[in-house]
Structure formats: C-alpha cells, structure tokens
Scaffold this motif. Structure first.
Motif, PDB file in Angstrom:
ATOM      1  N   GLY A  63      -7.865   0.383   2.526  1.00 33.62           N
ATOM      2  CA  GLY A  63      -8.399   1.642   2.016  1.00 33.62           C
ATOM      3  C   GLY A  63      -7.595   2.166   0.835  1.00 33.62           C
ATOM      4  O   GLY A  63      -8.166   2.691  -0.131  1.00 33.62           O
ATOM      5  N   ALA A  64      -6.265   2.018   0.894  1.00 32.92           N
ATOM      6  CA  ALA A  64      -5.404   2.461  -0.203  1.00 32.92           C
ATOM      7  C   ALA A  64      -5.710   1.682  -1.477  1.00 32.92           C
ATOM      8  O   ALA A  64      -5.739   2.249  -2.574  1.00 32.92           O
ATOM      9  N   ILE A  68      -7.125   3.430  -4.896  1.00 25.67           N
ATOM     10  CA  ILE A  68      -6.423   3.403  -6.180  1.00 25.67           C
ATOM     11  C   ILE A  68      -7.275   2.721  -7.243  1.00 25.67           C
ATOM     12  O   ILE A  68      -7.212   3.080  -8.421  1.00 25.67           O
ATOM     13  N   ARG A  69      -8.090   1.761  -6.835  1.00 27.38           N
ATOM     14  CA  ARG A  69      -9.026   1.140  -7.790  1.00 27.38           C
ATOM     15  C   ARG A  69     -10.035   2.172  -8.311  1.00 27.38           C
ATOM     16  O   ARG A  69     -10.492   2.074  -9.443  1.00 27.38           O
ATOM     17  N   ASN A  70     -10.340   3.149  -7.461  1.00 24.22           N
ATOM     18  CA  ASN A  70     -11.260   4.232  -7.846  1.00 24.22           C
ATOM     19  C   ASN A  70     -10.508   5.435  -8.416  1.00 24.22           C
ATOM     20  O   ASN A  70     -11.087   6.509  -8.577  1.00 24.22           O
ATOM     21  N   LYS A  71      -9.202   5.248  -8.679  1.00 25.45           N
ATOM     22  CA  LYS A  71      -8.330   6.267  -9.268  1.00 25.45           C
ATOM     23  C   LYS A  71      -8.251   7.545  -8.421  1.00 25.45           C
ATOM     24  O   LYS A  71      -8.069   8.633  -8.947  1.00 25.45           O
ATOM     25  N   ASN A  72      -8.358   7.387  -7.120  1.00 25.03           N
ATOM     26  CA  ASN A  72      -8.265   8.517  -6.204  1.00 25.03           C
ATOM     27  C   ASN A  72      -6.859   8.516  -5.589  1.00 25.03           C
ATOM     28  O   ASN A  72      -6.636   7.980  -4.503  1.00 25.03           O
ATOM     29  N   ILE A  73      -5.932   9.130  -6.307  1.00 25.75           N
ATOM     30  CA  ILE A  73      -4.521   9.111  -5.912  1.00 25.75           C
ATOM     31  C   ILE A  73      -4.304   9.829  -4.583  1.00 25.75           C
ATOM     32  O   ILE A  73      -3.519   9.374  -3.747  1.00 25.75           O
ATOM     33  N   LYS A  74      -5.008  10.919  -4.373  1.00 26.66           N
ATOM     34  CA  LYS A  74      -4.836  11.698  -3.142  1.00 26.66           C
ATOM     35  C   LYS A  74      -5.197  10.852  -1.911  1.00 26.66           C
ATOM     36  O   LYS A  74      -4.450  10.821  -0.923  1.00 26.66           O
ATOM     37  N   SER A  81       0.550   6.605   3.269  1.00 26.53           N
ATOM     38  CA  SER A  81       1.407   7.386   4.173  1.00 26.53           C
ATOM     39  C   SER A  81       1.071   7.071   5.626  1.00 26.53           C
ATOM     40  O   SER A  81       1.967   6.929   6.462  1.00 26.53           O
ATOM     41  N   THR A  82      -0.216   6.939   5.906  1.00 21.72           N
ATOM     42  CA  THR A  82      -0.641   6.598   7.267  1.00 21.72           C
ATOM     43  C   THR A  82      -0.185   5.192   7.631  1.00 21.72           C
ATOM     44  O   THR A  82       0.308   4.964   8.745  1.00 21.72           O
ATOM     45  N   GLN A 145       6.750   7.847 -10.292  1.00 19.76           N
ATOM     46  CA  GLN A 145       7.279   6.850 -11.224  1.00 19.76           C
ATOM     47  C   GLN A 145       6.242   5.730 -11.285  1.00 19.76           C
ATOM     48  O   GLN A 145       6.432   4.646 -10.734  1.00 19.76           O
ATOM     49  N   LEU A 146       5.134   6.022 -11.934  1.00 20.23           N
ATOM     50  CA  LEU A 146       3.943   5.188 -11.806  1.00 20.23           C
ATOM     51  C   LEU A 146       4.120   3.764 -12.323  1.00 20.23           C
ATOM     52  O   LEU A 146       3.614   2.832 -11.690  1.00 20.23           O
ATOM     53  N   GLU A 147       4.807   3.568 -13.431  1.00 22.49           N
ATOM     54  CA  GLU A 147       4.994   2.204 -13.936  1.00 22.49           C
ATOM     55  C   GLU A 147       5.823   1.373 -12.961  1.00 22.49           C
ATOM     56  O   GLU A 147       5.458   0.236 -12.645  1.00 22.49           O
ATOM     57  N   LYS A 148       6.925   1.943 -12.473  1.00 16.50           N
ATOM     58  CA  LYS A 148       7.766   1.238 -11.498  1.00 16.50           C
ATOM     59  C   LYS A 148       6.982   1.003 -10.200  1.00 16.50           C
ATOM     60  O   LYS A 148       7.104  -0.050  -9.583  1.00 16.50           O
TER      61      LYS A 148
END
Length: 180
Positions: A63-64, A68-74, A81-82, A145-148
């Motif tokens: 799911g994560a 992220i592929r759909n740019k849904n960071i939340k 986290s789960t 720190q998105l690039e890292k």
C-alpha cells in the motif's frame, strides 16, 4: 550534522547490533522452565500471530508503494508507520515465544527441506540487514530528507517485502511440526 541527527544515527546502529544479538541469544539460552505445560501450549498461538503481523506488514508495504506512486505522502507515511509498528510487534512476540518454548525442528524431507532452509536462511540474513535500512529510511522520510529517503528506499522496500513474505512462508512450512 545536527546533534539530533547524530543521536538518531547512533540509535539506529545500536538497534542494528542489539536486536540481532538478542535474537541470537534466544537460541543459546534454555526456555523458561516455570511455565505450566498448558501455558506453554497456549503460546503456540504466537507464531500464527507473528505470521499475521508479517502478512499485514507486507500488505502495508505494498500500500505504501502504491500511495507514493500516486504522490500521496500522507497515506504512504501511514502505511509505512503501520508496517514498522507491526514489525516491532512481531519482534516482541517472537522474543516472547522463543524465551518460553523449545525450538521446533523442521520435519520435511526431500527437496522441500532444501527449499525450507534456503527460505529460512535468506530470511534470517536479510531480517538482520533490514533493521538499519528500515530505520534510516523511515527517519529520513520523517525528516523530509527526500533525496536520501528515495535513494535508500529503493533497496529497503524490496528487502523488507521479501522478509515479511518469507516470514509468513516459514511459518506455513514449520507450523505442521509444532507440538500439539
């Protein structure tokens, strides 16, 4: 490097050493003897629970990835986290089980025995290595720190997926040999 970042790094590397060492010690010390047989038997629910933790973490990681592929960071953050929380619960349950019960010997014969030990050994090795990867990836994501984060996540995600999936497979393969 910020002082807080230095503390995070130190914590991650300590966990990367302490967790595998503690798990290895479980196989060197005898199980707790003071438990009644009925209590000991009831603890065999823990490996099933561990498989559920691993399987659910696997689904969360998938799911994560989609989030992220759909740019849904939340949503991505909630899923990761789960998955991390489930992995911690797995570890606690795993330690509790192995502190209180004897190790179960795999009883399969022939080619399936080789398959089992290949999966088990690769699972053990990668589960040790995934600890710092997950913690660094997670910390970098939280710290934006998105690039890292992206760089390390390319390695972390497939290994973590493999470890969670093989955790379930190992359970399915060993569970017929648990004492009844």
């Amino acid at each position: 490097m910020v002082k807080n970042e230095k503390n995070v790094r130190r914590f991650i590397w300590i966990m990367a050493v302490v967790i595998p060492a503690a798990v290895a010690l479980l196989f060197l010390i005898p199980p707790i003897e003071t438990l009644s047989e009925s209590t000991r038997q009831s603890l065999y629910v823990l490996p099933k629970l561990n498989a559920i933790f691993n399987g659910t973490a696997f689904c969360c990681l998938f799911g994560a990835f989609i989030a992220i592929r759909n740019k849904n960071i939340k949503v991505h953050r909630a899923f990761t986290s789960t998955a991390l929380a489930l992995s911690v619960l797995f570890l606690l349950s795993y330690v509790a089980f192995h502190l209180t019960t004897e190790s179960t010997k795999y009883g399969g014969q022939g080619w399936i025995r080789s398959v089992y030990f290949f999966i088990l050994i690769s699972h053990i090795i990668l589960s040790t290595g995934i600890i710092p990867l997950v913690l660094f990836t997670y910390a970098r994501g939280l710290g934006m720190q998105l690039e890292k984060h992206r760089k390390i996540a390319k390695f972390t995600w497939p290994i973590w997926m493999y470890v969670t999936a093989t955790g379930v497979i190992v359970y399915l393969m060993i569970s017929p040999y648990y004492p009844h």
